[in-house]
Design a protein around this motif. Structure first.
Motif, short mmCIF file in Angstrom:
data_model
loop_
_atom_site.label_atom_id
_atom_site.label_comp_id
_atom_site.label_asym_id
_atom_site.label_seq_id
_atom_site.Cartn_x
_atom_site.Cartn_y
_atom_site.Cartn_z
N GLY A 342 -2.56 50.76 41.47
CA GLY A 342 -2.78 49.25 41.03
C GLY A 342 -2.47 50.10 39.17
N ASN A 343 -2.07 48.86 38.46
CA ASN A 343 -1.49 49.17 37.05
C ASN A 343 -2.50 47.73 35.75
OD1 ASN A 343 1.39 50.94 36.92
ND2 ASN A 343 1.11 49.03 38.78
N ARG A 344 -3.58 48.71 35.43
CA ARG A 344 -4.59 48.05 34.28
C ARG A 344 -3.50 47.77 33.29
NH1 ARG A 344 -6.93 52.88 35.46
NH2 ARG A 344 -8.52 53.09 37.05
N PRO A 345 -3.50 45.89 32.14
CA PRO A 345 -3.09 46.11 31.57
C PRO A 345 -3.44 46.20 29.75
CG PRO A 345 -4.63 44.55 31.98
CD PRO A 345 -4.58 45.31 33.20
N VAL A 346 -2.78 47.17 29.28
CA VAL A 346 -3.55 47.80 28.33
C VAL A 346 -2.92 47.48 27.18
CG1 VAL A 346 -4.17 50.04 27.25
CG2 VAL A 346 -4.17 49.58 30.17
N SER A 347 -3.47 46.85 26.37
CA SER A 347 -2.90 46.72 24.65
C SER A 347 -2.98 47.31 24.12
CB SER A 347 -3.37 45.08 23.84
OG SER A 347 -4.71 45.95 23.74
N VAL A 348 -2.12 47.55 22.68
CA VAL A 348 -1.89 49.15 21.95
C VAL A 348 -2.37 48.97 21.21
CG1 VAL A 348 -0.62 49.47 19.79
CG2 VAL A 348 0.76 47.80 21.73
N ASP A 349 -3.72 48.58 21.00
CA ASP A 349 -4.83 48.58 20.50
C ASP A 349 -6.74 48.77 21.02
OD1 ASP A 349 -6.25 46.14 20.79
OD2 ASP A 349 -5.27 45.73 19.01
N GLY A 350 -5.94 48.64 22.63
CA GLY A 350 -7.04 48.68 23.57
C GLY A 350 -7.78 47.68 23.40
N PHE A 351 -7.52 45.80 23.17
CA PHE A 351 -8.67 45.32 23.34
C PHE A 351 -7.89 43.97 23.80
CE2 PHE A 351 -10.07 48.07 19.87
CZ PHE A 351 -11.43 47.75 19.71
N PRO A 352 -9.27 43.15 24.58
CA PRO A 352 -8.15 42.08 24.95
C PRO A 352 -7.51 40.87 24.43
CG PRO A 352 -10.14 42.22 25.26
CD PRO A 352 -10.48 43.07 24.34
N LEU A 353 -6.40 40.83 24.84
CA LEU A 353 -5.75 38.96 24.19
C LEU A 353 -6.32 37.96 24.97
CD1 LEU A 353 -2.33 40.90 24.71
CD2 LEU A 353 -4.26 41.18 22.81
N VAL A 354 -7.05 37.56 24.25
CA VAL A 354 -7.52 35.75 24.53
C VAL A 354 -7.63 34.41 23.77
CG1 VAL A 354 -9.38 35.18 26.11
CG2 VAL A 354 -9.14 37.73 25.88
N GLY A 355 -6.44 33.95 24.44
CA GLY A 355 -6.31 32.90 23.67
C GLY A 355 -5.11 32.03 23.15
N ARG A 356 -4.55 31.15 22.69
CA ARG A 356 -3.57 30.48 22.88
C ARG A 356 -2.33 31.51 22.07
NH1 ARG A 356 -3.29 25.10 22.54
NH2 ARG A 356 -5.68 25.13 21.34
N VAL A 357 -0.94 30.95 22.06
CA VAL A 357 -0.04 31.87 21.69
C VAL A 357 0.87 30.76 20.45
CG1 VAL A 357 0.22 34.01 22.95
CG2 VAL A 357 0.75 31.87 23.75
N TRP A 358 2.18 31.27 20.99
CA TRP A 358 3.27 30.30 20.12
C TRP A 358 3.07 28.56 20.31
CZ3 TRP A 358 4.41 33.89 23.72
CH2 TRP A 358 4.49 35.76 22.56
N GLN A 359 3.41 28.26 21.50
CA GLN A 359 2.80 26.95 22.37
C GLN A 359 1.72 26.09 21.77
OE1 GLN A 359 5.31 29.08 23.52
NE2 GLN A 359 7.17 28.11 21.78
N ASP A 360 1.87 24.69 21.98
CA ASP A 360 0.04 24.05 22.24
C ASP A 360 -0.50 24.26 22.86
OD1 ASP A 360 0.95 23.33 19.23
OD2 ASP A 360 1.60 21.58 19.34
N ASN A 361 0.23 24.54 23.66
CA ASN A 361 -0.31 24.14 25.14
C ASN A 361 0.07 24.99 26.34
OD1 ASN A 361 2.85 23.87 25.42
ND2 ASN A 361 2.48 23.22 27.77
N LEU A 362 0.22 27.10 25.51
CA LEU A 362 0.07 28.12 26.67
C LEU A 362 -0.89 28.72 25.92
CD1 LEU A 362 2.06 30.03 27.88
CD2 LEU A 362 3.43 30.11 26.18
N TRP A 363 -1.51 29.88 27.00
CA TRP A 363 -2.45 30.58 26.59
C TRP A 363 -2.60 32.06 26.87
CZ3 TRP A 363 -3.83 25.57 26.72
CH2 TRP A 363 -4.14 24.90 25.73
N VAL A 364 -2.68 33.10 26.95
CA VAL A 364 -2.69 34.60 27.30
C VAL A 364 -3.85 34.78 27.93
CG1 VAL A 364 -2.32 35.30 25.54
CG2 VAL A 364 -1.54 36.68 27.12
N LEU A 365 -4.46 35.72 28.70
CA LEU A 365 -5.52 36.22 28.64
C LEU A 365 -5.01 37.82 30.08
CD1 LEU A 365 -7.96 36.44 29.30
CD2 LEU A 365 -8.48 35.47 31.29
#
Length: 502
Positions: A342-365
């Protein structure tokens, strides 16, 4: 499977069918039974983190000696503890909709051992676990002389000390995911066996996704919760946002932390609880997770890469098997039931990415590393609330996606930390040296020299996690990988420089 060039429409589309995406879909329809919700992802889930997980419900057992030294580390532990507290009620709600023979139960109890096959890092992290349990008022018991029930390790790997955490345990991740999908489907969630290949935008909003089968799926709102594949899915939108805004903060790369594990039967040990070491050697440490059917899940490995990988190598298998004598020599006679990758999702700083991104109706988790399954009840509630116009349940958290990397260490601290991990890896692999020698010191000097060269090439002055530094130090295509991250850090610097004038 979606076929042809059909166009379908939903209120919410979730890209990714791991535990975070499926749990969020279930939370959405529970809050509003009239919502039309679709989850898009390949049914096979090859290389996914959820289907390969142990899965340990560990909070304090995941603490290391740096966790509580920063506000972000404390926030991550707070999130983990809140999630652990949410599991019983969340599971009860799922079980209420399952037949009796499919109902799920947590197997409580985790032993953390400090054994003789370790470097100085293990002692630092082990004592940090005890300190965190005390500080956060989590129940624990010291185990005299490390005498953990049912273990039979090699004499040179015997536990020197152990602590028992009665409220931290495990549950079968595959059974949980199957149950969530079953309940969500009966509640009206549509599961599409397909893969998102592109996006169609409408001004500041996403209008639809286009799949590999050629289908177009329209929606009012979109969530990307595709684990280690999340960043590649968002690359097109990331580049467009940076180009349009001149120097927008780029989304952190989400790397793939590949883990190899094995389920076996007939160990003879009769272990009833999770047994694990502290985090060590750039990974999550060794762990043994008993199943409800007489099987035992054995895990240890973690290799960082830019893209997910479904293969297992001879080296990872050899390492995993050789490590099992630290728990029970009888494991070598066990029947192998299944290998897991299995492949765990690892951010560069090791902390989660939780919330809205560029578009008004697009989120990432994503970017949840080893905590995604464990934190899924709470993160699903939070994300569903955001997508329905609320403020979420996490409060003022530091894990917004479009951020500069959270800095938890200086450059020199990170170099020291990597040296500790690699020396620990040397002794974990039965490294031997004459008593009069200074092998640890020599190794640490070599590791520090190499890592300083990596930092000079990257052009940054803040600390990175040991697994990322290890990737950059010894990758076969080291120059290309350093170039990739140097470019990312330069784009972050430009966005930081322009931020006050926007």
């Amino acid at each position: 499977m979606i076929k042809g060039r059909s166009v379908t429409s939903y209120d919410m589309v979730i890209v990714g069918n791991g535990i975070l995406g499926c749990a969020t879909a279930l939370e959405l329809v529970r809050r509003d039974g009239g919502l039309r919700v679709a989850v898009v992802g390949p049914e096979a889930r090859a290389g996914a983190a959820t289907t390969a997980a142990g899965a340990m419900l560990n909070c304090v057992a995941e603490v290391n000696h740096r966790t509580l030294s920063t506000a972000a580390g404390q926030a991550k532990l707070d999130l983990s503890i809140r999630a652990l507290e949410a599991w019983p009620d969340w599971l009860d709600a799922i079980n209420a909709e399952l037949p009796p023979d499919r109902r799920l139960a947590i197997r409580n109890g985790t032993y953390v051992i400090l054994n003789a096959r370790a470097g100085r890092l293990d002692s630092l992290n082990y004592h940090a676990i005890v300190d965190a349990a005390t500080r956060y008022r989590q129940r624990f018991e010291h185990v005299p002389s490390g005498d953990v029930p049912h273990l039979k390790p090699g004499v040179d790997a015997r536990p020197l000390s152990a602590v028992y955490l009665p409220d931290e345990g495990s549950i079968d991740a595959r059974q949980v995911l199957d149950a969530v999908v079953s309940v969500a489907r009966r509640a009206g969630v549509v599961f599409l066996d397909d893969t998102v290949a592109g996006w169609k935008r409408n001004g500041d909003r996403i209008g639809s996704v286009v799949t590999e089968s050629g289908a177009e799926i329209q929606a009012d709102n979109f969530l990307v919760a595709a684990g280690a594949a999340s960043h590649s899915l968002l690359t097109e939108l990331n580049e467009s946002a940076e180009s349009a805004e001149g120097a927008a903060m780029p989304l952190q790369p989400v790397l793939a932390g590949k883990g190899v594990a094995v389920t076996v039967r007939g160990t003879g040990s009769g272990a009833e609880h999770v047994v694990r070491t502290p985090n060590r050697a750039g990974g999550c440490g060794l762990h043994m997770v008993p199943g409800s059917d007489g099987t035992v899940y054995l895990g240890a490995t973690g290799d960082l890469a830019l893209e997910p990988d479904e293969s297992q190598t001879v080296g990872s298998v050899r390492f995993l098997i050789s490590m099992m004598e630290q728990f029970d020599k009888r494991l070598f006679r066990s029947e192998i039931i299944r290998w897991h990758v299995g492949n765990r999702p690892v951010s560069v700083d090791g902390f989660p990415l939780v919330g809205r991104v560029w578009q008004d109706n697009l989120w990432v988790l994503s970017g949840t590393h080893r905590d995604g399954f464990h934190c899924s009840p709470l993160l699903a509630r939070h994300m569903a609330d955001l997508m329905l116009g609320g403020a979420g349940v996490l409060g003022d958290h530091p894990f917004v996606p479009l951020r500069q990397p959270i800095r938890t260490m200086s450059r020199e601290d990170a170099i020291d930390e990597l040296a500790l991990h690699l020396v620990s890896q040397f002794y974990e692999s039965s490294g031997r040296s004459p008593a009069y020698s200074e092998v640890s010191e020599v190794l640490e000097r070599q590791y520090r020299t190499r890592t300083r060269e990596t930092y000079d090439d990257l052009g940054i002055d803040f600390g990175l996690a040991p697994d990322l530094l290890g990737l950059l130090n010894w990758a076969a295509d080291r120059d290309a990988k350093i170039g990739y991250f140097r470019d990312y850090f330069q784009r972050v610097s430009r966005a930081e420089a322009l931020a006050p004038t926007r």
